[in-house]
Design an enzyme around this catalytic site. Structure first.
Site, PDB file in Angstrom:
ATOM      1  N   LEU A  23       0.885  -1.288  -0.152  1.00  0.00           N
ATOM      2  CA  LEU A  23      -0.051   0.013  -0.111  1.00  0.00           C
ATOM      3  C   LEU A  23       1.026   1.196   0.070  1.00  0.00           C
ATOM      4  O   LEU A  23       1.992   1.187   0.412  1.00  0.00           O
ATOM      5  CB  LEU A  23      -1.067  -0.038   1.172  1.00  0.00           C
ATOM      6  CG  LEU A  23      -1.819  -1.092   1.269  1.00  0.00           C
ATOM      7  CD1 LEU A  23      -2.427  -1.063   2.586  1.00  0.00           C
ATOM      8  CD2 LEU A  23      -2.843  -1.270   0.220  1.00  0.00           C
ATOM      9  N   GLU A  30      -7.814   3.784   8.612  1.00  0.00           N
ATOM     10  CA  GLU A  30      -8.323   3.395   7.613  1.00  0.00           C
ATOM     11  C   GLU A  30      -8.314   1.702   7.388  1.00  0.00           C
ATOM     12  O   GLU A  30      -9.261   1.114   6.873  1.00  0.00           O
ATOM     13  CB  GLU A  30      -7.673   3.905   6.408  1.00  0.00           C
ATOM     14  CG  GLU A  30      -8.548   4.256   5.073  1.00  0.00           C
ATOM     15  CD  GLU A  30      -8.937   3.057   4.373  1.00  0.00           C
ATOM     16  OE1 GLU A  30     -10.061   2.858   4.072  1.00  0.00           O
ATOM     17  OE2 GLU A  30      -7.778   2.094   4.252  1.00  0.00           O
TER      18      GLU A  30
HETATM   19  N1  FOL Z   1      -9.653  -1.134   1.215  1.00  0.00           N
HETATM   20  C1  FOL Z   1      -9.314   0.009   2.127  1.00  0.00           C
HETATM   21  N2  FOL Z   1     -10.506   0.696   2.402  1.00  0.00           N
HETATM   22  N3  FOL Z   1      -8.164   0.042   2.586  1.00  0.00           N
HETATM   23  C2  FOL Z   1      -7.197  -0.815   2.277  1.00  0.00           C
HETATM   24  O1  FOL Z   1      -6.019  -0.553   2.789  1.00  0.00           O
HETATM   25  C3  FOL Z   1      -7.479  -1.795   1.427  1.00  0.00           C
HETATM   26  N4  FOL Z   1      -6.181  -2.764   1.204  1.00  0.00           N
HETATM   27  C4  FOL Z   1      -6.825  -3.596   0.245  1.00  0.00           C
HETATM   28  C5  FOL Z   1      -7.998  -3.960  -0.052  1.00  0.00           C
HETATM   29  N5  FOL Z   1      -9.013  -3.037   0.068  1.00  0.00           N
HETATM   30  C6  FOL Z   1      -8.481  -1.858   0.750  1.00  0.00           C
HETATM   31  C7  FOL Z   1      -5.537  -4.704  -0.025  1.00  0.00           C
HETATM   32  N6  FOL Z   1      -4.331  -4.657   0.837  1.00  0.00           N
HETATM   33  C8  FOL Z   1      -4.352  -6.116   4.612  1.00  0.00           C
HETATM   34  C9  FOL Z   1      -3.038  -5.611   4.096  1.00  0.00           C
HETATM   35  C10 FOL Z   1      -3.233  -5.053   2.887  1.00  0.00           C
HETATM   36  C11 FOL Z   1      -4.338  -5.173   2.109  1.00  0.00           C
HETATM   37  C12 FOL Z   1      -5.575  -5.762   2.821  1.00  0.00           C
HETATM   38  C13 FOL Z   1      -5.472  -5.909   4.202  1.00  0.00           C
HETATM   39  C14 FOL Z   1      -4.254  -6.758   6.087  1.00  0.00           C
HETATM   40  O2  FOL Z   1      -3.112  -7.163   6.714  1.00  0.00           O
HETATM   41  N7  FOL Z   1      -5.220  -6.567   7.122  1.00  0.00           N
HETATM   42  C15 FOL Z   1      -5.451  -7.090   8.255  1.00  0.00           C
HETATM   43  C16 FOL Z   1      -5.133  -6.029   9.469  1.00  0.00           C
HETATM   44  C17 FOL Z   1      -3.728  -5.464   9.250  1.00  0.00           C
HETATM   45  C18 FOL Z   1      -3.548  -4.229  10.344  1.00  0.00           C
HETATM   46  O3  FOL Z   1      -4.190  -4.379  11.467  1.00  0.00           O
HETATM   47  O4  FOL Z   1      -2.703  -3.646  10.104  1.00  0.00           O
HETATM   48  C19 FOL Z   1      -6.790  -7.481   8.401  1.00  0.00           C
HETATM   49  O5  FOL Z   1      -7.069  -8.425   9.220  1.00  0.00           O
HETATM   50  O6  FOL Z   1      -7.524  -6.871   7.803  1.00  0.00           O
END
Ligand code: FOL
Length: 180
Positions: A23, A30
């Site tokens: 990202l 966010e």
């Molecule tokens: N949509 C929005 N609104 N924001 C985003 O950052 C986003 N990112 C993606 C797709 N749609 C989005 C794709 N990229 C994670 C990392 C990258 C990613 C999506 C999710 C991730 O690691 N999520 C974890 C939480 C991480 C944290 O708390 O730092 C999760 O459990 O959702």
């Protein structure tokens, strides 16, 4: 009647969504919004699907992969196997077929990127809604959100945070679109 596809994305002023497989920004609140939207269900006996392209899967830090409390599905034309971590599908129609066989366990289907997958989902007859975070700053990016069709309209959703959000001096707004 299969479930609708709900897209979630965060894009900056130049419509960028990613750079070098990551990202372009780190905005904790966010990301929390993303986690809550994609995880929470009304029916506690059901889970949501997160449907993504192979590069988006690879971009999720290993410690967060698979995305917990969600059914992870990865689109690829390669013969990959992620074991119990993710279900591999070759296209959106194939993914919807697989989801229809577990229909009673699934509440919502979230398309989480990247560019090609968003574009296919927008063009799909099963498109439902777009949850788009507009980040009000320009970032250097190498992947972009596809152009939003003319018949997309902003709708009110009282369940999401309203107004201008701010973190690290960066302003952003949570928007929701439907097809008119
Ligand atoms: N949509 C929005 N609104 N924001 C985003 O950052 C986003 N990112 C993606 C797709 N749609 C989005 C794709 N990229 C994670 C990392 C990258 C990613 C999506 C999710 C991730 O690691 N999520 C974890 C939480 C991480 C944290 O708390 O730092 C999760 O459990 O959702």
């Amino acid at each position: 009647m299969p479930l609708k596809l709900e897209l979630i994305a965060a894009a900056c002023e130049n419509m960028g969504i990613g750079i070098n497989g990551d990202l372009p920004w780190r905005l904790k609140t966010e990301m929390t919004y993303f986690t809550c939207m994609t995880t929470n269900t009304k029916n506690k006996n059901k889970r949501n699907v997160v449907l993504m392209g192979r590069r988006t899967w690879e971009g999720i830090p290993e410690k967060y992969r698979p995305l917990k409390d969600r059914i992870n599905m990865v689109l690829t034309s390669q013969s990959l196997d992620y074991g119990g971590d993710a279900i591999v599908c070759k296209s959106i129609p194939h993914a919807l077929d697989v989801i229809s066989e577990m229909h009673n366990e699934v509440e919502r289907v979230w398309v989480i990127g990247g560019s090609n997958v968003y574009k296919s989902a927008i063009e799909s007859p099963h498109f439902g809604r777009l949850y788009l975070t507009r980040i009000k700053k320009k970032f250097e990016c190498d992947t972009f959100f596809p152009s939003i069709p003319n018949d997309f309209v902003l709708i009110e959703d009282p369940t999401i945070p309203q107004g201008i959000q701010k973190e690290k001096g960066i302003e952003f707004v949570y928007e929701v679109y439907e097809r008119r």
